[in-house]
Design an enzyme around this catalytic site. Structure first.
Site, PDB file in Angstrom:
ATOM      1  N   CYS A  72     -35.005  33.705 -13.421  1.00  0.00           N
ATOM      2  CA  CYS A  72     -34.339  33.639 -14.729  1.00  0.00           C
ATOM      3  C   CYS A  72     -34.344  34.948 -15.524  1.00  0.00           C
ATOM      4  O   CYS A  72     -33.276  35.462 -15.845  1.00  0.00           O
ATOM      5  CB  CYS A  72     -34.960  32.521 -15.554  1.00  0.00           C
TER       6      CYS A  72
ATOM      7  N   ILE B  15     -48.617  37.796 -23.429  1.00  0.00           N
ATOM      8  CA  ILE B  15     -48.950  39.202 -23.690  1.00  0.00           C
ATOM      9  C   ILE B  15     -50.007  39.689 -22.696  1.00  0.00           C
ATOM     10  O   ILE B  15     -50.883  40.465 -23.038  1.00  0.00           O
ATOM     11  CB  ILE B  15     -49.373  39.457 -25.160  1.00  0.00           C
TER      12      ILE B  15
ATOM     13  N   LYS C 162     -44.811  33.886  -9.518  1.00  0.00           N
ATOM     14  CA  LYS C 162     -45.914  33.470 -10.385  1.00  0.00           C
ATOM     15  C   LYS C 162     -46.646  32.328  -9.695  1.00  0.00           C
ATOM     16  O   LYS C 162     -46.117  31.748  -8.725  1.00  0.00           O
ATOM     17  CB  LYS C 162     -45.411  33.066 -11.764  1.00  0.00           C
TER      18      LYS C 162
ATOM     19  N   GLY D 284     -40.708  38.714 -12.921  1.00  0.00           N
ATOM     20  CA  GLY D 284     -39.721  38.503 -11.860  1.00  0.00           C
ATOM     21  C   GLY D 284     -39.136  37.130 -12.060  1.00  0.00           C
ATOM     22  O   GLY D 284     -39.000  36.665 -13.197  1.00  0.00           O
TER      23      GLY D 284
ATOM     24  N   ARG E 121     -37.893  34.744  -5.966  1.00  0.00           N
ATOM     25  CA  ARG E 121     -36.750  35.500  -6.489  1.00  0.00           C
ATOM     26  C   ARG E 121     -37.259  36.602  -7.432  1.00  0.00           C
ATOM     27  O   ARG E 121     -37.979  36.339  -8.371  1.00  0.00           O
ATOM     28  CB  ARG E 121     -35.778  34.564  -7.216  1.00  0.00           C
TER      29      ARG E 121
ATOM     30  N   VAL F 283     -34.127  23.161 -10.963  1.00  0.00           N
ATOM     31  CA  VAL F 283     -33.808  22.451 -12.208  1.00  0.00           C
ATOM     32  C   VAL F 283     -33.212  21.074 -11.922  1.00  0.00           C
ATOM     33  O   VAL F 283     -33.631  20.067 -12.506  1.00  0.00           O
ATOM     34  CB  VAL F 283     -32.847  23.303 -13.075  1.00  0.00           C
TER      35      VAL F 283
ATOM     36  N   LYS G 186     -30.721  29.617 -25.124  1.00  0.00           N
ATOM     37  CA  LYS G 186     -31.413  29.809 -23.844  1.00  0.00           C
ATOM     38  C   LYS G 186     -31.589  31.307 -23.530  1.00  0.00           C
ATOM     39  O   LYS G 186     -32.668  31.757 -23.142  1.00  0.00           O
ATOM     40  CB  LYS G 186     -30.623  29.101 -22.727  1.00  0.00           C
TER      41      LYS G 186
ATOM     42  N   LYS H 142     -40.655  25.499 -16.989  1.00  0.00           N
ATOM     43  CA  LYS H 142     -41.243  26.650 -16.298  1.00  0.00           C
ATOM     44  C   LYS H 142     -41.549  26.238 -14.869  1.00  0.00           C
ATOM     45  O   LYS H 142     -42.195  25.200 -14.662  1.00  0.00           O
ATOM     46  CB  LYS H 142     -42.576  27.079 -16.933  1.00  0.00           C
TER      47      LYS H 142
ATOM     48  N   GLY I 265     -49.302  43.237 -16.675  1.00  0.00           N
ATOM     49  CA  GLY I 265     -49.279  42.874 -15.261  1.00  0.00           C
ATOM     50  C   GLY I 265     -48.288  43.695 -14.478  1.00  0.00           C
ATOM     51  O   GLY I 265     -47.922  44.802 -14.863  1.00  0.00           O
TER      52      GLY I 265
HETATM   53  N1  NAD Z   1     -35.513  27.811 -12.002  1.00  0.00           N
HETATM   54  C1  NAD Z   1     -35.875  27.804 -13.283  1.00  0.00           C
HETATM   55  O1  NAD Z   1     -37.046  27.952 -13.624  1.00  0.00           O
HETATM   56  C2  NAD Z   1     -34.844  27.556 -14.351  1.00  0.00           C
HETATM   57  C3  NAD Z   1     -35.270  27.192 -15.633  1.00  0.00           C
HETATM   58  C4  NAD Z   1     -34.309  26.970 -16.610  1.00  0.00           C
HETATM   59  C5  NAD Z   1     -32.968  27.128 -16.326  1.00  0.00           C
HETATM   60  N2  NAD Z   1     -32.587  27.502 -15.072  1.00  0.00           N
HETATM   61  C6  NAD Z   1     -31.140  27.629 -14.801  1.00  0.00           C
HETATM   62  O2  NAD Z   1     -30.726  26.442 -14.120  1.00  0.00           O
HETATM   63  C7  NAD Z   1     -29.711  26.755 -13.166  1.00  0.00           C
HETATM   64  C8  NAD Z   1     -30.150  26.299 -11.778  1.00  0.00           C
HETATM   65  O3  NAD Z   1     -31.290  27.060 -11.419  1.00  0.00           O
HETATM   66  P1  NAD Z   1     -32.185  26.675 -10.154  1.00  0.00           P
HETATM   67  O4  NAD Z   1     -33.362  27.558 -10.189  1.00  0.00           O
HETATM   68  O5  NAD Z   1     -32.367  25.204 -10.111  1.00  0.00           O
HETATM   69  O6  NAD Z   1     -31.208  27.115  -8.974  1.00  0.00           O
HETATM   70  P2  NAD Z   1     -31.356  26.768  -7.427  1.00  0.00           P
HETATM   71  O7  NAD Z   1     -30.709  27.902  -6.712  1.00  0.00           O
HETATM   72  O8  NAD Z   1     -32.757  26.400  -7.103  1.00  0.00           O
HETATM   73  O9  NAD Z   1     -30.458  25.452  -7.233  1.00  0.00           O
HETATM   74  C9  NAD Z   1     -29.081  25.416  -7.385  1.00  0.00           C
HETATM   75  C10 NAD Z   1     -28.540  24.361  -6.428  1.00  0.00           C
HETATM   76  O10 NAD Z   1     -27.137  24.159  -6.678  1.00  0.00           O
HETATM   77  C11 NAD Z   1     -26.519  23.895  -5.431  1.00  0.00           C
HETATM   78  N3  NAD Z   1     -25.058  24.079  -5.549  1.00  0.00           N
HETATM   79  C12 NAD Z   1     -24.342  25.222  -5.630  1.00  0.00           C
HETATM   80  N4  NAD Z   1     -23.027  24.949  -5.729  1.00  0.00           N
HETATM   81  C13 NAD Z   1     -22.897  23.617  -5.726  1.00  0.00           C
HETATM   82  C14 NAD Z   1     -21.792  22.725  -5.801  1.00  0.00           C
HETATM   83  N5  NAD Z   1     -20.545  23.188  -5.929  1.00  0.00           N
HETATM   84  N6  NAD Z   1     -22.033  21.398  -5.766  1.00  0.00           N
HETATM   85  C15 NAD Z   1     -23.290  20.922  -5.644  1.00  0.00           C
HETATM   86  N7  NAD Z   1     -24.391  21.722  -5.573  1.00  0.00           N
HETATM   87  C16 NAD Z   1     -24.194  23.043  -5.599  1.00  0.00           C
HETATM   88  C17 NAD Z   1     -27.207  24.845  -4.481  1.00  0.00           C
HETATM   89  O11 NAD Z   1     -27.036  24.469  -3.132  1.00  0.00           O
HETATM   90  C18 NAD Z   1     -28.655  24.741  -4.955  1.00  0.00           C
HETATM   91  O12 NAD Z   1     -29.365  23.730  -4.264  1.00  0.00           O
HETATM   92  C19 NAD Z   1     -29.468  28.249 -13.298  1.00  0.00           C
HETATM   93  O13 NAD Z   1     -28.428  28.463 -14.204  1.00  0.00           O
HETATM   94  C20 NAD Z   1     -30.770  28.753 -13.876  1.00  0.00           C
HETATM   95  O14 NAD Z   1     -30.607  29.957 -14.601  1.00  0.00           O
HETATM   96  C21 NAD Z   1     -33.491  27.710 -14.078  1.00  0.00           C
END
Ligand code: NAD
Length: 440
Positions: free
Chosen positions: A266, A256, A327, A263, A334, A11, A210, A157, A259
């Protein structure tokens, strides 16, 4: 605008790159110095279509910067995004330690008025905790600096993250300050050309939006998997049923597909967190709990179909796996169904030959590390040689129209267990050279 994004994962890095693409100067911060060093050298640690080019272009233009130094990164910006992970804690709730650690660092080091934006998916009430954490640090410094906390949940996504961010269906802004709302609108307006799609609401509702969105999407998946399981028992074709119900606009065709279960980073953790939030507030989330239960069972349906065909003891059998990522379009594994299916087959004595266009390193280094009897190969056809059957677990485009003749010649038993389609398999011998493919 000068902005900072803290957390450079899926993100944070995508958001940072897209804001930079719109002409802002963006500093991406991460605690992981290896990641930051690599990013500085133009090495992107995740796969997301279009991300690498966008990052490299904006780094070259000097409007996308990387650092581990949060204090420096926020010293001269107007908006700071928190985009760190909120993984599942031991009790199922969202673990806020990373979000609150960042809030603490912001409070310790901010030097001017700031808008602090929660982009991570966080439980309802987290903005208040972030606010209190920052204020505590400011009080300790005897500082009267002002700041706003905004909730701006992210709906991108993986696999289509750049497209989603650049052309969002909506931008939800939970806000209680006019100044903060105007700044957020200014930042996001370039993403809307014909008409804006801001949805403004109170902060708690934005945080809940969310979770509600992910719970709804997961519900559609588990619903369809349950219908498919019943279809199989009664001799109905889940694919035809899918088309039959999808044509109703109130239902729609999206999400829908039966599958191997959902996973990813999120849905599993967000549904767990939502049931926990409900429970803490005196409500039992029965439907969401059932959605999770159906999904847990679904992840192993394909392995059960394999044991029904080959027997409970799979010693001496080798299964070819197409797809490891949760996916298509991502290297993210994850909670991928592949983890559960492969571990189940291996525990029954099977050998695995696996191929994925992007996720092999993730499998080796993290999610299937230490699991015996897996060989990773470089092409989808290498998987077939000496395999007893093929198991299709991630619907990458390159698996959609493979050389069926080759599959038939190479496999010992010409069966494809298709994780997407839920039915047993496509017996290439009897059904001809094609998948009976959903939606195609
Ligand atoms: N991945 C998705 O598709 C998605 C979509 C929407 C929302 N989100 C939400 O967004 C958030 C981030 O998800 P993600 O998939 O990007 O996670 P991620 O694990 O890919 O990235 C998180 C990053 O934060 C860093 N981090 C942790 N602690 C830190 C700190 N104190 N200072 C600086 N950096 C730090 C980690 O090293 C890591 O690189 C989550 O809450 C997730 O639920 C994810």
């Amino acid at each position: 605008m000068n902005i900072t994004v803290i957390g450079s994962g899926y993100v944070g890095l995508v958001s940072g790159a897209c804001f930079a693409e719109m002409g802002n100067t963006v500093t991406c911060v991460d605690i992981d110095s290896v990641k930051i060093e690599k990013l500085k050298q133009g090495l992107i640690h995740i796969f997301e279509p279009g991300l690498e080019q966008m990052v490299l272009k904006n780094v070259k233009n000097k409007n996308l910067l990387f650092t581990t130094n949060l204090g420096e990164a926020i010293s001269d910006v107007e908006i700071v995004f928190i985009a760190v992970g909120t993984p599942m804690g031991d009790d199922g709730s969202a673990d806020l330690q990373y979000v609150l650690a960042v809030a603490k660092s912001i409070g310790k080091s901010m030097k001017k008025r700031l808008i602090v934006v929660d982009k991570s998916t966080v439980p309802i009430g987290t903005a208040d905790k972030v606010k209190a954490t920052i204020q505590k640090e400011l009080d300790a410094r005897n500082s009267d600096l002002q700041f706003d906390v905004v909730s701006n949940p992210e709906f991108l996504k993986e696999g289509a993250a750049i497209a989603d961010f650049m052309k969002p269906d909506r931008v939800v802004i939970g806000v209680d300050s006019e100044i903060a709302f105007k700044k957020m609108k200014q930042l996001y307006s370039p993403f809307f050309r014909s008409h804006d799609r801001f949805i403004t609401m109170d902060i708690r509702s934005a945080e809940m939006t969310k979770y509600a969105a992910n719970a709804m999407l997961a519900t559609k998946i588990s619903f369809m998997n349950e219908i498919a399981n019943i279809c199989e028992k009664v001799g109905a074709d889940a694919n035809q049923v899918r088309i039959g119900i999808g044509s109703d606009q109130r239902i729609g065709y999206n999400f829908i597909y039966p599958g191997a279960g959902y996973g990813g980073s999120c849905f599993p953790k967000d549904l767990k967190a939502l049931t926990k939030i409900a429970k803490e507030n005196g409500y039992t989330a029965q439907l969401i709990t059932a959605v999770e239960e159906v999904n847990d069972t679904q992840k192993l349906v394909i392995a059960q179909k394999i044991t029904t065909h080959f027997g409970e003891d799979l010693t001496g059998f080798t299964f070819g796996i197409w797809g490891l990522a949760f996916k298509p379009g991502t290297d993210d594994m994850r909670e991928a169904p592949a983890i559960y299916v492969i571990k189940e087959l291996v525990s029954r004595g099977a050998k695995i030959k696996a191929y994925d266009p992007k996720a092999i390193d993730e499998a080796k280094q993290h999610y299937l590390k230490g699991v015996q009897n897996i060989t990773y190969v470089d092409s989808k056809y290498e998987v077939l040689k000496d395999s007893d059957a093929l198991v299709l677990l991630t619907e990458w485009k390159e698996f959609r129209s493979p050389d069926f003749e080759e599959i038939k010649i190479q496999l010992k038993t010409p069966i494809v267990f298709d994780g997407r389609n839920q039915y047993i398999a496509y017996d290439l011998e009897n059904k001809g050279f094609e998948y009976h493919r959903i939606g195609k």
